[in-house]
Design an enzyme around this catalytic site. Sequence first.
Site, PDB file in Angstrom:
ATOM      1  N   ARG A   6       0.872  -1.109   0.009  1.00  0.00           N
ATOM      2  CA  ARG A   6      -0.058  -0.082   0.107  1.00  0.00           C
ATOM      3  C   ARG A   6       0.920   1.339  -0.010  1.00  0.00           C
ATOM      4  O   ARG A   6       0.306   2.228  -0.266  1.00  0.00           O
ATOM      5  CB  ARG A   6      -1.205  -0.080   1.126  1.00  0.00           C
ATOM      6  CG  ARG A   6      -2.133  -1.202   0.949  1.00  0.00           C
ATOM      7  CD  ARG A   6      -3.069  -1.208   2.091  1.00  0.00           C
ATOM      8  NE  ARG A   6      -2.581  -1.906   3.114  1.00  0.00           N
ATOM      9  CZ  ARG A   6      -2.723  -3.177   3.469  1.00  0.00           C
ATOM     10  NH1 ARG A   6      -3.017  -4.015   2.444  1.00  0.00           N
ATOM     11  NH2 ARG A   6      -2.177  -3.552   4.692  1.00  0.00           N
ATOM     12  N   GLU A  25       6.668 -12.481  13.360  1.00  0.00           N
ATOM     13  CA  GLU A  25       6.211 -13.345  14.717  1.00  0.00           C
ATOM     14  C   GLU A  25       6.847 -14.683  14.546  1.00  0.00           C
ATOM     15  O   GLU A  25       7.321 -15.142  15.476  1.00  0.00           O
ATOM     16  CB  GLU A  25       4.928 -13.185  14.731  1.00  0.00           C
ATOM     17  CG  GLU A  25       4.356 -13.852  16.280  1.00  0.00           C
ATOM     18  CD  GLU A  25       2.930 -13.729  16.323  1.00  0.00           C
ATOM     19  OE1 GLU A  25       2.156 -14.246  17.314  1.00  0.00           O
ATOM     20  OE2 GLU A  25       2.122 -13.171  15.184  1.00  0.00           O
TER      21      GLU A  25
END
Length: 240
Positions: free
Chosen positions: A125, A162
């Site tokens: 984006r 993560e």
Amino acid sequence: MQSSSSRLLLCSSKPNSLFGSAVTPTLPSSLRFPPLSLTIPNSTSSSIRLRSLRSSEMASQDQDPRIARISSAIRVIPDFPKPGIMFQDITTLLLDTKAFKDTIDLFVERYRDQNISVVAGVEARGFIFGPPIALAIGAKFVPMRKPKKLPGEVISEEYSLEYGTDKIEMHVGAVQPGERALVIDDLIATGGTLCAAIKLLERVEVTVVECACVIELPELKGRERLGDRSLFVLVEAEGA
């Protein structure tokens, strides 16, 4: 009904760094402003709160109606892409031509006189907001992509997720030593991608003037991960 809320925000983590000054003015006590909190209900049951700005910025920005318009145009999708995530959907911002233009204009007004020659957009984006900003300030746009997306020779930077790692890449020769860059993305969460983008540019001796995002998720502490690098955002989102 959306349970998330967002806060109006127009700030930098290092307010003076962009303008090359390390001096923080101290106002007399009679001129200091108390923290300002303003709650405005909107159609999505979100609340928008205006964060108190430095006195040097308040005169021109604290009543800017564009920030409220941008915040209200961002849709929040609960439990996407997985349960517990409050997804900040900027596609509704893009449908609102006025709010979209306001977003670009606010960034352009901040960076047009900062001698920036590179706007580096983070996939994906950042590719939406970066090119119009680059055109408006007379800079080139450099896409920073995920692995194996660029066809030419690339330089890459690995960063932690993560679970596992990922990379961000840039074409060799896209930027030159000594250039001044703005790194742009739609949102900062944990800050891993922005940190990788900064390191990649600095490895080729580019000066990163600032990182800029439309939205910040402060609960994920991405700003802290950037350390002393300057970050400018328009809206803070809560509950993500």
